[in-house]
Design an enzyme around this catalytic site. Structure first.
Site, PDB file in Angstrom:
ATOM      1  N   ASP A  69      68.090  17.127  98.749  1.00 17.24           N
ATOM      2  CA  ASP A  69      67.391  18.332  99.199  1.00 17.24           C
ATOM      3  C   ASP A  69      68.385  19.222  99.936  1.00 17.24           C
ATOM      4  O   ASP A  69      69.297  18.721 100.613  1.00 17.24           O
ATOM      5  CB  ASP A  69      66.211  17.986 100.121  1.00 17.24           C
ATOM      6  N   HIS A 210      61.092  20.549 106.344  1.00  8.89           N
ATOM      7  CA  HIS A 210      62.082  21.536 105.923  1.00  8.89           C
ATOM      8  C   HIS A 210      63.429  21.327 106.591  1.00  8.89           C
ATOM      9  O   HIS A 210      64.095  22.278 106.990  1.00  8.89           O
ATOM     10  CB  HIS A 210      61.563  22.959 106.135  1.00  8.89           C
ATOM     11  N   ASP A 215      63.243  15.784 104.131  1.00  8.12           N
ATOM     12  CA  ASP A 215      62.570  16.138 102.881  1.00  8.12           C
ATOM     13  C   ASP A 215      63.000  15.226 101.743  1.00  8.12           C
ATOM     14  O   ASP A 215      62.199  14.890 100.863  1.00  8.12           O
ATOM     15  CB  ASP A 215      62.858  17.598 102.527  1.00  8.12           C
TER      16      ASP A 215
END
Length: 628
Positions: A69, A210, A215
């Site tokens: 991510d 986030h 994540d």
């Protein structure tokens, strides 16, 4: 005059926990285990056994996945930079290691992006650059299948970074958990396929906030949850996983004949069941070709497979132009509210913000626009967003927030706490006369109809103060309020401009050399037609106009159609090559209006949509942490 000779002025552009490890087994060889014996007998020799077709391929338990991510400064690799990389390496349900690093983007992180991601300039000041962080990540991910949620975003940034820094991009196999979830889950399982939604559905041990590593950990749990759903469907190998989209049931294939009678023309198609109930409405530039895809591997949405299983008939409505098909689709969805259409089913549920008509006006949320001289903003897709816009206005203007009706002669007494805070001029206790209060209301009306500058400035000041104090969650709230107001104001200004026009007739060249023409009355598509090449254009368009629907003017600023229909019409009118044939009334938008602020807002929201900020903002360097 022929179509080739006709020329009109250009139209302006107003515009799941991880499963327990499973011992690996070779797919191509079985071995005979030695028998227990008290004598020294020779050990049996391994015997080769031909594998069955079901055993061919790489079992998922033998595949090493690298779940990655990113956090970035924007939504496009061409204009934004990576600020954080997080990854988790996993095989057979066992975490093999983790990777995390902040990345110095080489330039200042915009304040709105800092609110969006929770990563500030101070956090990345001592972080390594991408030229150091990217090779470390590629080494960590070597030999793995790359996994990401919305993989085109993350992999697109990584590919672009590798190209920019002259790094060879390995030939990773890529798995997108968002796309896989859309194939596996139904709308009854999860309302959408956002990471936060899926993490809740699969009961992930990590809540997405986030930040890259968190994540990625949540995506690992989602991946394992999806694998558990795929097992009963016969997906056990990497090859079966890659081909999962090609799984089409025999029942679906047998219904291919439902598309045979449809034309190769633009229009609307309607799926109905054996009782005549409308299941789904769609549009296409080629009705027959589009409907056939519902019975092939091209259709990967599980809910569409469910719908096709219930369908017994497909009806096609041929349309003159693609725009007419779009509008007919919207109207049919609103009329029938098919269960398998997710959008556009309930236009009547839209919410408007109204500046009331009374001696001391206030803001009110209403369902419809009335001819009462009130000022309206909207429509909003949800009441929650409308309330955000209300809060943004109250932040900028000291009008009253109480709901009782006030007469011309307010009562005496003590003011509320908002007045003591300077947030209201307190007309309820006679602290301000009607003329002075009316000036504040006029400012609100101007911000809605012409220039949102004061709302933007008030919100920006508040956001700036909160960011300096590292109160990012509160800053995000004010950012969302401002965005809700600006976007609604832009929408109102664009739609009301077209709704004021009794008639707009416009035309655009077709690929065949003719013209497609549309008649728009008060923002509603009243007629559509095509003028073939070689036909006198003006005479043919006059025929289209004469057959157009009669449309009564609506109360401003609402158009005579749903907001979504008017926006589709506006999008067509603003296409390159559209020519105005006739225009009744004035079609214009304010130069300094809310539309000019949208690009600025979109940049701030480009990387992610909904924000949940992480409280841990430590400076981190690349590190490999094998799981215990």
């Amino acid at each position: 005059m022929t179509a080739e000779e006709t020329s009109w002025p250009a139209a302006g552009t107003p515009y799941a926990q991880a499963p327990a490890p499973v011992p690996a087994r070779s797919p191509a060889m079985h071995q005979v285990a030695p028998q227990a014996s008290l004598t020294s007998a020779p050990r049996p020799v391994p015997v080769g056994v031909q594998a069955s077709f079901d055993e061919l391929g790489t079992p998922l338990r033998d595949v090493t996945f690298c779940v990655v991510d990113l956090e970035t400064t924007g939504g496009s690799p061409q204009s934004a930079e990576i600020t954080e990389i997080g990854a988790v390496k996993v095989r057979a349900g066992e975490i093999l290691g983790e990777f995390q690093t902040l990345v110095n983007p080489g330039n200042s992180i915009p304040p709105f992006i800092a609110v969006l991601t929770g990563i500030t300039d101070a956090m990345v000041a001592s972080a390594p650059g991408l030229s150091s962080a990217l090779p470390a990540f590629l080494q960590f991910a070597e030999g793995c299948v790359l996994v990401a949620h919305n993989a085109p975003f993350d992999v697109g940034f990584l590919r672009a970074a590798a190209h920019a820094h002259s790094q060879r991009w390995p030939s990773f196999e890529v798995l997108d958990t968002a796309r896989l979830a859309r194939r596996v889950l139904t709308r009854d399982d999860a309302p959408d396929c956002k990471l936060a939604t899926l993490a809740r559905y699969f009961r992930s041990g990590t809540t997405p906030k986030h930040r890259a590593l968190g994540d990625a950990r949540a995506t690992v749990d989602v991946l394992h949850g999806l694998f558990e759903r795929l097992g009963p469907l016969g997906v056990h190998t990497l090859e079966e996983l890659s081909a999962f989209s090609s799984r089409v049931s025999p029942a679906q294939r047998r219904k291919r004949h439902l598309a045979d009678h449809l034309p190769h023309a633009p229009g609307v198609y309607i799926f109905t069941d054996d009782r005549g109930r409308v299941l789904y409405v769609g549009k296409s530039k080629d009705l027959r070709a589009r409907v056939r895809t519902y019975f092939t591997a091209s259709e990967t949405r599980s809910r569409m497979g469910e719908m096709v299983g219930l369908a017994s008939k497909v009806t096609g409505i041929e349309c003159a132009t693609p725009l007419e098909a779009e509008v007919r689709e919207l109207r049919l969805i609103a009329a029938h509210k098919p269960r398998y259409n997710r959008r556009s089913r309930f236009p009547e549920r839209a919410t408007w913000l109204k500046v009331t008509v009374e001696p001391f006006p206030r803001l009110s949320l209403v369902r419809e626009v009335k001819a009462d001289s009130g000022t309206y903003l909207g429509p909003f897709g949800s009441r929650r967003v409308a309330e955000q816009a209300v809060a943004a206005i109250h932040e900028a203007f000291p009008i009253r927030q109480c709901t009782q009706r006030l007469s011309r002669f307010p009562r005496s007494g003590s003011a509320c706490v908002l007045a003591e805070m300077g947030r209201c001029v307190a007309p309820c206790v006679g602290a301000v006369d009607m003329e002075t209060y009316a000036a504040h209301v006029a400012d609100v009306q101007a911000a809605i109809a012409a220039d949102p500058a004061r709302v933007v400035e008030a919100a920006s000041r508040r956001i700036g103060t909160l960011v300096v104090e590292t109160r990012f969650e509160e800053a995000a709230v004010h950012r969302d309020r401002m965005a809700a107001f600006v976007r609604a104001a832009a929408r109102t200004q664009r739609m009301s401009a077209l709704a004021r026009c009794p008639e707009v007739v416009a035309a655009r060249r077709t690929p065949e050399g003719g013209w497609e023409a549309h008649v728009v009355r008060h923002g509603r598509l009243a007629a559509a037609g095509v003028v073939p090449r070689g036909t006198p254009a003006r005479a043919a368009i006059d025929v289209i106009v004469s057959a157009a629907e009669t449309v009564e003017p609506p109360p401003p600023p609402a158009p005579a159609a749903t907001a979504e229909e008017t926006e589709r019409v506006l999008a067509w009118l603003e296409l390159p090559g559209v020519r105005l044939v006739e225009l009744s009334g004035e079609w214009s938008c304010p130069v300094g209006g809310a539309q000019s602020r949208l690009e600025w807002l979109d940049t701030a929201y480009a990387a992610r949509d909904d924000v949940v900020l992480c409280e841990d903002r430590r400076r981190l360097r690349p590190v490999h942490r094998p799981a215990r």
